[in-house]
Design a protein around this motif. Structure first.
Motif, PDB file in Angstrom:
ATOM      1  N   ALA A  14       0.845  -1.199   0.000  1.00 41.90           N
ATOM      2  CA  ALA A  14       0.000   0.000   0.000  1.00 41.90           C
ATOM      3  C   ALA A  14       0.874   1.241   0.000  1.00 41.90           C
ATOM      4  N   SER A  19      -1.264   2.177  -3.240  1.00 36.29           N
ATOM      5  CA  SER A  19      -2.230   3.224  -2.879  1.00 36.29           C
ATOM      6  C   SER A  19      -2.929   3.777  -4.115  1.00 36.29           C
ATOM      7  N   VAL A  45      -5.166  -6.585   1.604  1.00 36.57           N
ATOM      8  CA  VAL A  45      -4.029  -5.745   1.238  1.00 36.57           C
ATOM      9  C   VAL A  45      -2.878  -6.153   2.143  1.00 36.57           C
ATOM     10  N   ARG A  54      -1.829   5.470   6.279  1.00 33.98           N
ATOM     11  CA  ARG A  54      -1.925   5.303   4.833  1.00 33.98           C
ATOM     12  C   ARG A  54      -2.626   6.509   4.231  1.00 33.98           C
ATOM     13  N   ILE A  58      -8.214   2.242   4.280  1.00 37.71           N
ATOM     14  CA  ILE A  58      -8.423   0.829   3.960  1.00 37.71           C
ATOM     15  C   ILE A  58      -9.320   0.256   5.044  1.00 37.71           C
TER      16      ILE A  58
END
Length: 64
Positions: A14, A19, A45, A54, A58
Motif C-alpha cells: 500500500a 495506494s 491488502v 496510509r 483501507i
C-alpha cells in the motif's frame, strides 16, 4: 461457464503504487462491476506494518 458472485482481489503493498491502485478502485468500483458484470472487491491488502498511516483509507479487516 459458471456465474461469479464477486471477484476478490488481493493487493501486495500500500505504498505509492498500491495506494494508487486502491484509489482507482474506490473511485471506479461501480463502473468496473458494470463493465465486468459482477462486483469486484478488494479482499486483502498485504503490508509490512498494518499500523502505519496510509494515504488511502483501507477498511478494517482488509489489511494483513
Amino acid at each position: 461457464m459458471t456465474e461469479l458472485d464477486k471477484i476478490n482481489i488481493g493487493v501486495l503493498g500500500a505504498g505509492e503504487v498500491g495506494s494508487s491502485v486502491l484509489e482507482h478502485y474506490y473511485q471506479s468500483e461501480d463502473r468496473m462491476a458494470g463493465v465486468i458484470g459482477t462486483p469486484v472487491e478488494i479482499s486483502r491488502v498485504l503490508v509490512q506494518n498494518p499500523q502505519k498511516p496510509r494515504r488511502v483509507p483501507i477498511p478494517e479487516g482488509v489489511l494483513t
